[in-house]
Design a protein around this motif. Structure first.
Motif, short mmCIF file in Angstrom:
data_model
loop_
_atom_site.label_atom_id
_atom_site.label_comp_id
_atom_site.label_asym_id
_atom_site.label_seq_id
_atom_site.Cartn_x
_atom_site.Cartn_y
_atom_site.Cartn_z
N VAL A 106 -30.83 -17.16 -10.55
CA VAL A 106 -31.27 -15.96 -11.26
C VAL A 106 -32.05 -15.05 -10.30
CG1 VAL A 106 -32.63 -15.10 -13.22
CG2 VAL A 106 -31.38 -17.26 -13.42
N ARG A 107 -32.87 -15.69 -9.45
CA ARG A 107 -33.69 -14.88 -8.53
C ARG A 107 -32.98 -14.59 -7.21
NH1 ARG A 107 -38.78 -18.45 -8.62
NH2 ARG A 107 -39.06 -18.60 -10.85
N ASN A 108 -32.15 -15.52 -6.76
CA ASN A 108 -31.50 -15.36 -5.47
C ASN A 108 -29.98 -15.31 -5.65
OD1 ASN A 108 -30.41 -15.58 -2.96
ND2 ASN A 108 -31.52 -17.43 -2.35
N HIS A 109 -29.42 -14.10 -5.53
CA HIS A 109 -27.98 -13.95 -5.80
C HIS A 109 -27.11 -14.53 -4.69
CE1 HIS A 109 -28.69 -11.91 -9.51
NE2 HIS A 109 -29.56 -11.11 -8.91
N ASN A 110 -27.75 -14.91 -3.58
CA ASN A 110 -26.98 -15.56 -2.50
C ASN A 110 -27.00 -17.09 -2.64
OD1 ASN A 110 -26.33 -13.15 -1.19
ND2 ASN A 110 -28.40 -13.05 -0.32
N ALA A 111 -27.64 -17.58 -3.68
CA ALA A 111 -27.70 -19.04 -3.87
C ALA A 111 -26.27 -19.59 -3.98
CB ALA A 111 -28.50 -19.37 -5.12
N LYS A 112 -26.08 -20.75 -3.35
CA LYS A 112 -24.72 -21.32 -3.30
C LYS A 112 -24.61 -22.43 -4.35
CE LYS A 112 -22.43 -24.45 -0.21
NZ LYS A 112 -23.03 -25.56 0.42
N LYS A 113 -23.49 -22.43 -5.06
CA LYS A 113 -23.29 -23.49 -6.06
C LYS A 113 -22.60 -24.68 -5.41
CE LYS A 113 -20.60 -24.07 -10.24
NZ LYS A 113 -19.96 -23.28 -11.29
N TYR A 114 -23.13 -25.86 -5.63
CA TYR A 114 -22.50 -27.08 -5.12
C TYR A 114 -21.48 -27.57 -6.14
CZ TYR A 114 -26.50 -27.26 -1.95
OH TYR A 114 -27.45 -26.95 -1.01
N ARG A 115 -20.33 -27.99 -5.68
CA ARG A 115 -19.33 -28.56 -6.59
C ARG A 115 -19.49 -30.07 -6.67
NH1 ARG A 115 -15.59 -24.83 -8.25
NH2 ARG A 115 -15.39 -26.42 -9.87
N ARG A 116 -19.87 -30.66 -5.52
CA ARG A 116 -20.02 -32.10 -5.46
C ARG A 116 -21.19 -32.43 -4.54
NH1 ARG A 116 -15.45 -36.55 -5.45
NH2 ARG A 116 -16.90 -38.17 -4.82
N MET A 117 -22.04 -33.34 -4.92
CA MET A 117 -23.20 -33.69 -4.10
C MET A 117 -23.38 -35.20 -4.07
SD MET A 117 -25.97 -31.01 -5.63
CE MET A 117 -27.23 -31.15 -4.36
N SER A 118 -24.02 -35.67 -3.00
CA SER A 118 -24.40 -37.09 -2.95
C SER A 118 -25.77 -37.22 -3.61
CB SER A 118 -24.47 -37.56 -1.50
OG SER A 118 -25.53 -36.88 -0.85
N TYR A 119 -26.17 -38.47 -3.92
CA TYR A 119 -27.51 -38.68 -4.49
C TYR A 119 -28.57 -38.19 -3.49
CZ TYR A 119 -25.13 -41.61 -7.92
OH TYR A 119 -24.30 -42.06 -8.90
N ALA A 120 -28.36 -38.49 -2.22
CA ALA A 120 -29.35 -38.12 -1.19
C ALA A 120 -29.53 -36.60 -1.15
CB ALA A 120 -28.91 -38.65 0.16
N GLN A 121 -28.43 -35.87 -1.23
CA GLN A 121 -28.51 -34.39 -1.21
C GLN A 121 -29.28 -33.87 -2.42
OE1 GLN A 121 -24.22 -33.68 -0.97
NE2 GLN A 121 -24.61 -32.17 0.61
N MET A 122 -29.01 -34.49 -3.56
CA MET A 122 -29.65 -34.03 -4.80
C MET A 122 -31.16 -34.32 -4.77
SD MET A 122 -28.93 -32.61 -7.68
CE MET A 122 -29.54 -32.46 -9.36
N ILE A 123 -31.52 -35.50 -4.27
CA ILE A 123 -32.95 -35.87 -4.18
C ILE A 123 -33.65 -34.91 -3.22
CG2 ILE A 123 -34.52 -37.65 -3.26
CD1 ILE A 123 -32.45 -39.73 -4.41
N ASP A 124 -32.98 -34.63 -2.12
CA ASP A 124 -33.54 -33.74 -1.11
C ASP A 124 -33.79 -32.34 -1.71
OD1 ASP A 124 -34.25 -33.28 1.60
OD2 ASP A 124 -32.45 -32.05 1.78
N LEU A 125 -32.78 -31.84 -2.41
CA LEU A 125 -32.88 -30.49 -2.99
C LEU A 125 -33.98 -30.44 -4.06
CD1 LEU A 125 -31.44 -27.74 -2.76
CD2 LEU A 125 -29.98 -28.46 -4.65
N ALA A 126 -34.02 -31.45 -4.92
CA ALA A 126 -35.05 -31.47 -5.98
C ALA A 126 -36.44 -31.55 -5.36
CB ALA A 126 -34.81 -32.64 -6.92
N GLY A 127 -36.58 -32.35 -4.30
CA GLY A 127 -37.86 -32.49 -3.62
C GLY A 127 -38.30 -31.18 -2.97
N LYS A 128 -37.38 -30.55 -2.26
CA LYS A 128 -37.68 -29.28 -1.57
C LYS A 128 -38.03 -28.21 -2.58
CE LYS A 128 -34.96 -29.42 2.63
NZ LYS A 128 -33.54 -29.52 2.86
N ASN A 129 -37.30 -28.19 -3.67
CA ASN A 129 -37.50 -27.17 -4.69
C ASN A 129 -38.89 -27.27 -5.30
OD1 ASN A 129 -36.98 -25.63 -7.26
ND2 ASN A 129 -35.03 -25.45 -6.18
#
Ligand code: UTP
Length: 225
Positions: free
Chosen positions: A150-173
């Motif tokens: 909503v805030r960043n129109h350049n945000a990229k949508k992931y189609r498929r992620m590993s658990y590690a990627q998801m944990i990393d993203l949630a942590g960073k966020n």
């Protein structure tokens, strides 16, 4: 019959006022599949309003969470009262009770449980409790993005992620912007990883994709596995 768990966003069930038409159409789709369902209903705006009102009266964060949990339970009861058939009659208060209800009902519906978490984590815990290997997160966002779409129109949508990627993203966020609401909370991400539960992120109003996700078919959202 296998069980699929749905984390049903409060913003879908109650986007200002309870949306009976949406809930009925969602369950019409779920009923045509061959699965049993565990359903955890979120609080949405109602939960935030109740928590804020409690804080204004001097409530602790624990007490604000308790107030918000009441909102999730109200939304869960609304879902039960709307679908009427094949579900527990009163929203389950505990996982133990959900496990019991699952023996005799096709749909087991509950709200939040204890302060300090969100219904994302409740949904994964319910999946573990019911030995479900697939969880579907239904919200107002059509997948997991690299940043708030909503805030960043350049945000990229992931189609498929590993658990590690998801944990990393949630942590960073969590760290990047205090108070930013990520699509799935950090604890929930850790829990899907420990039990290797497949998680699907779908826009809740896209009922075609909801059906595909329930049936484990390719869809337009994000799959974490
Ligand atoms: P939600 O899970 O609904 O939060 O819980 P959300 O993700 O902001 O809402 P949706 O996705 O739009 O529905 C609402 C609040 O209820 C409390 C927390 O304060 C949470 O932020 N809560 C919920 C708990 O404390 N424990 C629970 O088990 C569930």
């Amino acid at each position: 019959m296998l069980t699929v768990v749905i984390s049903l966003g409060g913003s879908l069930v109650n986007p200002g006022k309870p949306d009976q038409q949406y809930v009925s159409s969602l369950f019409r789709v779920l009923r045509t599949t061959k699965y049993n369902f565990g359903i955890v209903v979120g609080g949405g705006r109602l939960a935030r309003q109740w928590a804020d009102a409690a804080r204004k009266k001097g409530a602790s964060e624990f007490e604000a969470d308790e107030a918000a949990i009441e909102a999730t339970k109200k939304n869960a009861q609304f879902v039960i009262d709307t679908i009427k058939k094949d579900a527990n009659r009163v929203a389950c208060q505990t996982f133990e009770s959900a496990r019991k209800q699952a023996k005799t009902h096709r749909f087991v519906v509950m709200g939040g449980t204890i302060p300090g978490i969100t219904t994302d984590s409740d949904a994964v815990l319910l999946a573990e409790c019911l030995k479900s290997k697939r969880i579907i997160n239904l919200s107002n966002i059509d997948g997991v993005y690299s940043d708030n779409p909503v805030r960043n129109h350049n945000a990229k949508k992931y189609r498929r992620m590993s658990y590690a990627q998801m944990i990393d993203l949630a942590g960073k966020n969590d760290m990047r912007r205090a108070g930013t609401h990520f699509v799935f909370d950090f604890l929930a991400c850790k829990l899907i990883a420990r039990s290797r539960i497949e998680a699907h992120f779908i826009h809740g109003r896209n009922l075609l994709d909801v059906r595909k996700a329930v049936e484990g078919k390719p869809h337009g959202g994000t799959v974490v596995k």
